[in-house]
Scaffold this active site. Sequence first.
Site, short mmCIF file in Angstrom:
data_model
loop_
_atom_site.label_atom_id
_atom_site.label_comp_id
_atom_site.label_asym_id
_atom_site.label_seq_id
_atom_site.Cartn_x
_atom_site.Cartn_y
_atom_site.Cartn_z
N CYS A 4 28.20 4.70 -12.09
CA CYS A 4 27.13 5.34 -11.31
C CYS A 4 27.70 6.45 -10.43
O CYS A 4 28.60 6.22 -9.61
CB CYS A 4 26.43 4.29 -10.44
SG CYS A 4 25.26 5.00 -9.27
N CYS A 7 27.34 5.72 -6.62
CA CYS A 7 28.29 4.69 -6.18
C CYS A 7 29.68 5.32 -5.99
O CYS A 7 30.38 5.02 -5.02
CB CYS A 7 28.38 3.55 -7.20
SG CYS A 7 27.03 2.36 -7.11
N HIS A 46 24.40 -0.64 -4.76
CA HIS A 46 23.68 -0.03 -5.88
C HIS A 46 22.28 -0.65 -6.00
O HIS A 46 22.15 -1.83 -6.28
CB HIS A 46 24.42 -0.20 -7.20
CG HIS A 46 23.71 0.47 -8.34
ND1 HIS A 46 23.87 1.81 -8.64
CD2 HIS A 46 22.77 0.01 -9.21
CE1 HIS A 46 23.08 2.13 -9.65
NE2 HIS A 46 22.40 1.05 -10.02
N ASN A 86 12.29 10.29 -5.76
CA ASN A 86 11.75 10.30 -7.11
C ASN A 86 12.10 8.97 -7.77
O ASN A 86 13.24 8.52 -7.69
CB ASN A 86 12.35 11.47 -7.91
CG ASN A 86 11.99 12.81 -7.30
OD1 ASN A 86 10.85 13.02 -6.88
ND2 ASN A 86 12.95 13.72 -7.23
N GLY A 92 10.87 12.54 -12.17
CA GLY A 92 12.02 13.44 -12.09
C GLY A 92 13.29 12.83 -11.54
O GLY A 92 14.19 13.56 -11.12
N HIS A 97 20.36 5.76 -8.91
CA HIS A 97 20.82 5.06 -7.70
C HIS A 97 19.88 5.53 -6.60
O HIS A 97 19.78 6.75 -6.37
CB HIS A 97 22.29 5.40 -7.41
CG HIS A 97 22.88 4.77 -6.18
ND1 HIS A 97 24.05 4.02 -6.20
CD2 HIS A 97 22.49 4.78 -4.88
CE1 HIS A 97 24.35 3.60 -4.98
NE2 HIS A 97 23.40 4.06 -4.15
N HIS A 99 17.93 7.05 -3.79
CA HIS A 99 18.31 8.12 -2.85
C HIS A 99 17.06 8.75 -2.28
O HIS A 99 16.03 8.84 -2.95
CB HIS A 99 19.20 9.17 -3.51
CG HIS A 99 18.66 9.76 -4.77
ND1 HIS A 99 18.71 9.10 -5.98
CD2 HIS A 99 18.03 10.94 -5.03
CE1 HIS A 99 18.16 9.84 -6.92
NE2 HIS A 99 17.72 10.97 -6.37
N HIS A 101 15.78 12.21 -0.62
CA HIS A 101 16.00 13.62 -0.32
C HIS A 101 15.43 13.89 1.07
O HIS A 101 14.31 13.47 1.38
CB HIS A 101 15.24 14.51 -1.29
CG HIS A 101 15.66 14.41 -2.73
ND1 HIS A 101 16.46 15.33 -3.35
CD2 HIS A 101 15.35 13.48 -3.68
CE1 HIS A 101 16.63 14.98 -4.63
NE2 HIS A 101 15.96 13.87 -4.85
P1 AMP Z 1 16.78 13.18 -8.39
O1 AMP Z 1 16.63 14.29 -9.42
O2 AMP Z 1 15.60 12.95 -7.54
O3 AMP Z 1 17.34 11.93 -9.04
O4 AMP Z 1 17.89 13.71 -7.38
C1 AMP Z 1 19.24 13.76 -7.70
C2 AMP Z 1 19.85 14.82 -6.84
O5 AMP Z 1 21.25 14.66 -6.86
C3 AMP Z 1 19.56 16.25 -7.29
O6 AMP Z 1 18.88 16.95 -6.24
C4 AMP Z 1 20.95 16.83 -7.56
O7 AMP Z 1 21.07 18.17 -7.17
C5 AMP Z 1 21.84 15.92 -6.73
N1 AMP Z 1 23.21 15.80 -7.17
C6 AMP Z 1 23.64 15.55 -8.43
N2 AMP Z 1 24.99 15.47 -8.45
C7 AMP Z 1 25.41 15.68 -7.19
C8 AMP Z 1 26.69 15.72 -6.56
N3 AMP Z 1 27.83 15.53 -7.24
N4 AMP Z 1 26.75 15.96 -5.21
C9 AMP Z 1 25.62 16.16 -4.51
N5 AMP Z 1 24.38 16.12 -5.05
C10 AMP Z 1 24.27 15.88 -6.36
ZN ZN Z 2 25.07 3.30 -7.87
#
Ligand code: AMP
Ligand code: ZN
Length: 113
Positions: A4, A7, A46, A86, A92, A97, A99, A101
């Site tokens: 992940c 993670c 996780h 999301n 989307g 994992h 998160h 925004h």
């Molecule tokens: P979601 O599309 O809602 O799952 O959000 C995932 C978010 O993770 C997106 O906004 C990506 O730009 C962000 N993301 C993906 N990889 C990384 C990374 N290595 N560091 C920081 N953000 C990331």
């Molecule tokens: Zn994870």
Amino acid sequence: MSDCLFCKIAAGEIPSACVYSDDLVYAFNDIDPQAPKHFLVIPREHIASCAEIGPGNSAVVAHIFEVIAKLAKELGFDDGFRVVSNCGESAGQSVKHLHFHVLSGRDMTWPPG
Ligand code: AMP
Ligand code: ZN
């Protein structure tokens, strides 16, 4: 989970721009910001998505929202900010994992796309 991305970021195995860190949660700048300020807040544990929140793990979600409120004050998001999670393919979600925004620094429209 060993495969992940978030993670690994929370564990410091993949670099990120830390905004906040404690025993339960980690916050870092989004690599592809959609607003002048855009960071993500994740539980260290996780949890796959909002759909996996229940009585056994919801305390960390309450803590995440306390952290978001604290950071919004400290970072001066006085004009407002948006919190988005999301959940699932059609919404989307690209990283499986949980998160949140946090976006600020520009006017936002509703409904979202
Ligand atoms: P979601 O599309 O809602 O799952 O959000 C995932 C978010 O993770 C997106 O906004 C990506 O730009 C962000 N993301 C993906 N990889 C990384 C990374 N290595 N560091 C920081 N953000 C990331
Ligand atoms: Zn994870």
